[in-house]
Design an enzyme around this catalytic site. Structure first.
Site, PDB file in Angstrom:
ATOM      1  N   TYR A 144      10.229  -5.927  -0.378  1.00 45.23           N
ATOM      2  CA  TYR A 144      10.629  -7.038  -1.250  1.00 45.23           C
ATOM      3  C   TYR A 144       9.642  -7.189  -2.416  1.00 45.23           C
ATOM      4  O   TYR A 144      10.028  -7.113  -3.585  1.00 45.23           O
ATOM      5  CB  TYR A 144      10.684  -8.316  -0.426  1.00 45.23           C
ATOM      6  CG  TYR A 144      11.240  -9.511  -1.159  1.00 45.23           C
ATOM      7  CD1 TYR A 144      12.555  -9.521  -1.615  1.00 45.23           C
ATOM      8  CD2 TYR A 144      10.464 -10.650  -1.360  1.00 45.23           C
ATOM      9  CE1 TYR A 144      13.080 -10.626  -2.262  1.00 45.23           C
ATOM     10  CE2 TYR A 144      10.986 -11.765  -1.999  1.00 45.23           C
ATOM     11  CZ  TYR A 144      12.292 -11.754  -2.452  1.00 45.23           C
ATOM     12  OH  TYR A 144      12.806 -12.848  -3.097  1.00 45.23           O
ATOM     13  N   LEU A 184      29.432  -0.818 -12.795  1.00 45.10           N
ATOM     14  CA  LEU A 184      30.491  -1.834 -12.912  1.00 45.10           C
ATOM     15  C   LEU A 184      30.883  -1.977 -14.387  1.00 45.10           C
ATOM     16  O   LEU A 184      30.670  -3.038 -14.986  1.00 45.10           O
ATOM     17  CB  LEU A 184      30.008  -3.171 -12.342  1.00 45.10           C
ATOM     18  CG  LEU A 184      29.728  -3.194 -10.833  1.00 45.10           C
ATOM     19  CD1 LEU A 184      28.904  -4.414 -10.448  1.00 45.10           C
ATOM     20  CD2 LEU A 184      31.035  -3.180 -10.055  1.00 45.10           C
TER      21      LEU A 184
END
Ligand code: UDP
Length: 321
Positions: free
Chosen positions: A144, A61
């Protein structure tokens, strides 16, 4: 200040966006809406200092710029990361690296939202930051726990290797308005069940404990951890040290919701974490922070929010649309 918040459409992220805008900052949210919800930011539509990018944090990005990067993007509930295990691992590994690289390019500050799950099923109680944890690398929570641990390791590596200003917070169980009713967590489950008059499902014998922090307290802690000068490389627990068993919470929520739902025992979850409570003396010392909102006050606010949600057509609650 220009603040980039990945996961800004999530439960905690959206409260953080509110707090940053209230303090006069400009905010860029990066969120792919995998577990985040557009409606969490609906009240900020057309806000002049908020830009929303519906993008995945694992993509490059280069157009994003910031003075502070807060990386919260990741599924975070056991139901959420079991549903999206690969996405969870990528958000915390590659996603962390993408934002660390932008932080480095911009000479900015970085904060990694880690988790109490980094301690696994802890053998030390309460958990201080120095404790290394007890994590099963191939267990049901591994996608996780281990990816958050990797994200922590990557953050401190950038601090050591490049002198980057990176900080880590380990967030303990948090609840409040915008808790996703679909994410299977204890507070949204119990409140929804209590308000609907359905059985409240305690998993196993219900003696397992957690320590529950109200979301406004947590957001204050995150911002202090991000904005207090001189904390590069620090790891700080954020949570409320008051500990409740699942049964105690069921009884409390039922009373506060004015419900007569029965409390029933459902099968235990595999590899349930037995106990969890943060040691927060480091947060007190470095940030002058400690939780202010008591459990009854916080739960009443949360119940009031769920009441409004449940007054919507049932499909709106279930689908989050
Ligand atoms: N829990 C429960 N009933 C539910 C949901 C959760 O008894 O409907 C218990 C669960 O067994 C755990 C605690 O609530 O002990 C917190 O679970 P949660 O999924 O909210 O978060 P965790 O801390 O496990 O990541």
């Amino acid at each position: 200040m220009q603040i980039v918040i990945s996961g800004g459409a999530g439960f905690i992220g959206s409260h953080l966006v509110d707090a940053c805008l209230t303090r006069g900052h400009r905010v860029i949210v990066i969120d792919n809406l995998l577990t985040g919800r557009r409606e969490n930011l609906a009240h900020l539509a057309d806000h002049p200092r908020l830009r929303f990018l519906e993008r995945d944090v694992i993509e490059p990005l280069p157009e994003v710029e910031g003075e502070l990067y807060l990386h919260l993007a990741s599924p975070a509930s056991p139901v959420g990361y079991a549903r999206y295990p690969i996405e969870t691992m990528l958000a915390n590994s590659l996603g962390t690296q993408r934002l660390l690289d932008l932080t480095r390019r911009d000479g900015a500050t970085f904060l990694f939202a880690s988790t109490s799950e980094a301690y696994g099923d802890p053998l030390v109680h309460p958990q201080p930051e120095e404790y290394w944890g007890n994590v099963n690398p191939v267990g049901p929570r591994a996608c996780y726990d281990e990816s958050k641990r990797y994200g922590e390791a990557l953050t401190v590596t950038y601090v050591r290797q490049f002198g980057l200003d990176g900080r880590i917070v380990r967030i303990f169980n948090t609840y409040g308005p915008r808790n996703d009713p679909r994410d299977g967590r204890i507070v949204p489950n119990f409140i929804t069940q209590a308000l609907r008059g359905e059985p409240i499902t305690v998993y196993g014998d219900g003696t397992q404990t957690r320590s529950y922090c109200y979301v406004s307290d947590l957001v204050e802690g995150i911002l202090r951890a991000a904005l207090t000068p001189g904390l590069a490389g620090e790891v700080i627990n954020l949570g409320n040290p008051l500990e409740y068993s699942a049964v105690e919470l069921a009884v409390l929520i039922r009373r506060l919701a004015g419900s007569s739902s029965p409390i029933v025992h459902a099968p235990p979850r595999p590899e349930e974490i037995a106990r969890r409570r943060p040691e927060i003396s480091k947060a007190r010392r470095l940030l002058g922070w400690e939780p202010q909102v008591g459990i009854e006050e916080g739960l009443l606010q949360t119940i009031a929010w769920f009441r409004e949600q449940l007054a919507l057509p049932a499909s709106a609650v279930v689908d989050g649309t």
